[in-house]
Design an enzyme around this catalytic site. Structure first.
Site, PDB file in Angstrom:
ATOM      1  N   ASN A  25      -7.506   1.572  11.858  1.00 37.60           N
ATOM      2  CA  ASN A  25      -7.814   2.968  11.536  1.00 37.60           C
ATOM      3  C   ASN A  25      -8.210   3.167  10.075  1.00 37.60           C
ATOM      4  OD1 ASN A  25      -5.403   2.672  10.193  1.00 37.60           O
ATOM      5  ND2 ASN A  25      -4.339   4.345  11.238  1.00 37.60           N
ATOM      6  N   HIS A  48       8.184 -21.756  -2.361  1.00 41.99           N
ATOM      7  CA  HIS A  48       8.643 -20.530  -3.008  1.00 41.99           C
ATOM      8  C   HIS A  48       7.517 -19.551  -3.306  1.00 41.99           C
ATOM      9  CE1 HIS A  48      10.021 -17.948  -6.405  1.00 41.99           C
ATOM     10  NE2 HIS A  48      11.112 -17.882  -5.657  1.00 41.99           N
ATOM     11  N   THR A  60      -4.011  -1.750  12.800  1.00 48.21           N
ATOM     12  CA  THR A  60      -4.364  -0.740  13.798  1.00 48.21           C
ATOM     13  C   THR A  60      -5.865  -0.504  13.861  1.00 48.21           C
ATOM     14  OG1 THR A  60      -4.118   1.060  12.196  1.00 48.21           O
ATOM     15  CG2 THR A  60      -2.167   0.446  13.463  1.00 48.21           C
ATOM     16  N   ASP A  69      -9.683  -8.323 -19.664  1.00 50.74           N
ATOM     17  CA  ASP A  69     -10.501  -7.911 -20.801  1.00 50.74           C
ATOM     18  C   ASP A  69     -11.980  -7.774 -20.465  1.00 50.74           C
ATOM     19  OD1 ASP A  69     -11.398 -10.516 -20.654  1.00 50.74           O
ATOM     20  OD2 ASP A  69     -10.474 -11.166 -22.528  1.00 50.74           O
ATOM     21  N   HIS A  90      10.139 -16.627   4.063  1.00 53.71           N
ATOM     22  CA  HIS A  90      10.365 -16.121   2.710  1.00 53.71           C
ATOM     23  C   HIS A  90       9.106 -15.534   2.083  1.00 53.71           C
ATOM     24  CE1 HIS A  90      10.660 -17.035  -1.734  1.00 53.71           C
ATOM     25  NE2 HIS A  90      11.833 -16.456  -1.576  1.00 53.71           N
ATOM     26  N   TYR A 134      13.956  -7.863 -11.352  1.00 51.15           N
ATOM     27  CA  TYR A 134      14.683  -8.791 -10.485  1.00 51.15           C
ATOM     28  C   TYR A 134      16.149  -8.382 -10.460  1.00 51.15           C
ATOM     29  CZ  TYR A 134      15.825 -13.268  -8.245  1.00 51.15           C
ATOM     30  OH  TYR A 134      16.233 -14.241  -7.362  1.00 51.15           O
ATOM     31  N   ASP A 166      -5.048  -4.047   7.727  1.00 50.37           N
ATOM     32  CA  ASP A 166      -5.338  -2.936   8.641  1.00 50.37           C
ATOM     33  C   ASP A 166      -5.259  -3.457  10.073  1.00 50.37           C
ATOM     34  OD1 ASP A 166      -6.171  -0.703   9.970  1.00 50.37           O
ATOM     35  OD2 ASP A 166      -8.244  -0.753   9.229  1.00 50.37           O
ATOM     36  N   ASP A 210      -1.510  -1.401   6.966  1.00 53.23           N
ATOM     37  CA  ASP A 210      -0.186  -1.517   7.562  1.00 53.23           C
ATOM     38  C   ASP A 210       0.598  -2.589   6.801  1.00 53.23           C
ATOM     39  OD1 ASP A 210      -0.746   0.262   9.922  1.00 53.23           O
ATOM     40  OD2 ASP A 210      -2.236  -1.291  10.310  1.00 53.23           O
ATOM     41  N   ASP A 254     -14.341  -9.925 -19.563  1.00 53.09           N
ATOM     42  CA  ASP A 254     -15.347 -10.901 -20.001  1.00 53.09           C
ATOM     43  C   ASP A 254     -15.794 -11.847 -18.886  1.00 53.09           C
ATOM     44  OD1 ASP A 254     -13.145 -12.537 -19.708  1.00 53.09           O
ATOM     45  OD2 ASP A 254     -13.341 -13.500 -21.667  1.00 53.09           O
TER      46      ASP A 254
END
Length: 422
Positions: free
Chosen positions: A90, A205, A88, A333, A146, A397, A86, A94, A335
Site C-alpha cells: 500500500n 552480531h 502490504t 559533506d 538477533h 544503549y 512495504d 511495515d 563530496d
C-alpha cells in the site's frame, strides 16, 4: 560465477571539511534502549524514527517534526533487531522485528530454544485514526535470531527477510544457520524458509544490507560481522546459489583474554564510482577496536583486502567486552565519498559518535572528530529536515546484564557541515 566488483584506487584528499552537527532530543528518560530505524511511517514525506529496548517489550515510533510518541506494539517479548519493507503493497513501510532472544539469565549464554521468532507488523496508515497496536503476522523462527534485513536477496519479484542468529542453545560460539524467508502469496501466512548456510558462521552480531554491489543485478547483498571476521554474502545468479567472499579475519589479538574474535558491526563505504571502496568495522563482538578494510588488488577478479587498524577505545571489561556497538557509512559533506560513524555505548570516556573521513584510501588514512557524546547503541542516517543533506540519529544503549546508560535517550543530530561538490 558472479564477477566481483573491480575496485579503483582513490586520489588522496587535498582538502577536508570539518564536520559540524547540532543536537536535538527526540525523547529522553527511556526505560531501555537498543534499536533504532528511520523511515517515513505515515507517508507525509518526513522521515520518522522507530526506537525501543529489549526489556519493556514496547515499540514506539516518533512522528517528525513534532516527535510525538506513538505506540506500535506492546507485550512483545524482548524485541531485538528490526527492518522495514512495504509488505502490504500500500506504499507504507511495515515493520519486521525479531524477538524472544533469551531465556532466564538474559545474556548470550541463555538462548531461548523456543524463541528467535520473527513477526511483521502491519502499518495501519493514518495515525490520527489508529489507536490499536499494529497487527502482528508470524514469519518464522530460528533460535537466537538477533539481526534481520528486508530486501530482495535471491529474487526480485518477492520481498525477502534474511535472518541472522547470534548464539545457539548449545554454546555461545556454536555454528549458526543463516536464514532466508520469502514472502508467500498471502503474506499473512508463515513465510517460506530456507537455510542459506549452517556450517560457516558463528557469533553473528552485525549486518548491513547493500544494494548495487552485484554487477548487472537488482539484488541486494549483505556485509556480515561474525566470529569469522568480515564477509560479503551475495546470491550468485549464474550458479543459482548463495556465495560469500571473505574480506578479513577481524580482531584476533584479544581472544585468550576475552574469548571473542572476529568482527562486531560494520558498513561499507562508497568512494567515487566504487560502491564498496572500504569496509569499516568495530571489532570483535562488543569490541573496542576500529578497523578499515581496503581493496589492494586492481583489474583482477581476485579479492585482496588489507586491514588498517585505526583506533582502540579502552580495554575489555570483566565480561570481555568493549564500548563499541555500531558503525554506519554515509556521505555527510556532499563530496561523493562516504564518511563513517562509530557509536560507542560507554561508559565514559568511551562514549559517543566518532566521525571518520577518508584522506588516502590506498594507505588507509582517515581523519577523526568526535561529533556527539551520548551513549549509542545504534545510529541511523537520513534527511530528517528535507534540506537535501543527511543527518544522523542515535539511541542510547540500556540493556540489563550488559550496560545501562545513566541517561537513555533518542537524539537527532542535524547536519551543519558545509557541503562540497562531488
Amino acid at each position: 560465477m558472479t564477477t566481483p566488483i573491480v575496485r579503483s584506487t582513490s586520489v588522496p584528499k587535498l582538502a577536508v571539511t570539518e564536520p559540524a552537527f547540532g543536537s536535538e532530543t527526540v525523547t529522553d528518560f527511556l526505560r531501555d534502549g537498543y534499536w533504532l530505524e528511520a523511515c517515513d511511517i505515515d507517508g507525509d514525506g518526513n522521515l520518522d524514527l522507530v526506537g525501543y529496548g529489549l526489556n519493556v517489550g514496547e515499540i514506539y515510533w516518533y512522528q517528525n517534526p513534532t516527535w510525538r510518541k506513538r505506540l506500535v506494539v506492546d507485550k512483545i517479548k524482548e524485541p531485538v533487531g528490526a527492518g522495514f519493507g512495504d509488505i502490504t503493497g500500500n506504499g507504507l513501510p511495515d515493520l519486521v522485528v525479531c524477538y524472544q532472544l533469551y531465556g532466564p539469565g538474559g545474556t548470550i549464554h541463555h538462548a531461548d530454544g523456543e524463541g528467535g521468532k520473527i513477526d511483521w507488523l502491519e502499518n495501519p496508515g493514518d495515525p490520527a485514526v489508529s489507536t490499536e497496536n499494529w497487527k502482528r503476522h508470524y514469519v518464522g523462527r530460528a533460535t537466537g535470531m538477533h539481526r534481520l534485513r528486508v530486501g530482495h536477496f535471491s529474487r526480485a519479484d518477492r520481498l525477502q527477510i534474511m535472518g541472522f542468529p547470534i548464539v545457539a542453545v548449545e554454546d555461545v560460539h556454536a555454528v549458526l544457520p543463516v536464514m532466508l524467508f520469502t514472502q508467500p502469496d498471502d503474506p499473512t501466512d508463515e513465510w517460506d524458509a530456507e537455510v542459506i548456510s549452517r556450517t560457516d558462521f558463528r557469533m553473528i552480531h552485525g549486518v548491513a544490507r547493500k544494494p548495487g554491489l552485484i554487477p548487472g543485478s537488482p539484488l541486494d547483498s549483505i556485509l556480515m560481522a561474525s566470529d569469522e571476521g568480515v564477509t560479503w554474502l551475495y546470491f550468485d545468479e549464474d550458479a543459482g546459489a548463495f556465495a560469500s567472499e571473505h574480506i578479513g579475519d577481524g580482531e584476533t589479538g584479544q581472544f585468550e583474554q576475552t574469548t571473542f574474535k572476529g568482527s562486531g558491526d560494520l558498513d561499507g563505504g562508497r568512494v567515487g564510482n566504487d560502491p564498496l571502496a572500504y569496509v569499516a568495522a568495530i571489532e570483535p563482538f562488543h569490541g573496542n577496536t576500529v578497523a578499515v578494510y581496503t581493496r589492494s588488488a586492481q583489474d583482477s577478479e581476485a579479492s585482496v583486502w588489507r586491514r588498517h587498524l585505526l583506533d582502540i577505545y579502552g580495554d575489555p571489561n570483566e565480561n570481555g567486552e568493549g564500548p563499541g556497538h555500531t558503525v554506519m557509512c554515509r556521505d555527510f559533506d556532499g563530496d561523493g565519498d562516504d564518511e563513517f560513524l562509530v557509536g560507542l555505548r560507554g561508559p565514559e570516556p568511551w562514549q559517543g559518535a566518532y566521525y571518520y573521513k577518508v584522506v588516502d584510501l590506498e594507505k588507509g588514512l582517515f581523519l577523526k572528530w568526535k561529533v556527539s557524546g551520548e551513549s549509542i547503541a545504534r545510529i541511523v542516517a537520513g534527511d530528517f529536515g528535507n534540506r537535501g543533506v543527511d543527518d544522523f540519529a542515535t539511541i542510547s544503549y540500556s540493556v540489563q546484564h550488559y550496560f545501562v546508560a545513566p541517561k537513555s535517550e533518542i537524539t537527532l543530530h542535524r547536519n551543519l557541515t558545509p557541503q562540497r561538490e562531488a
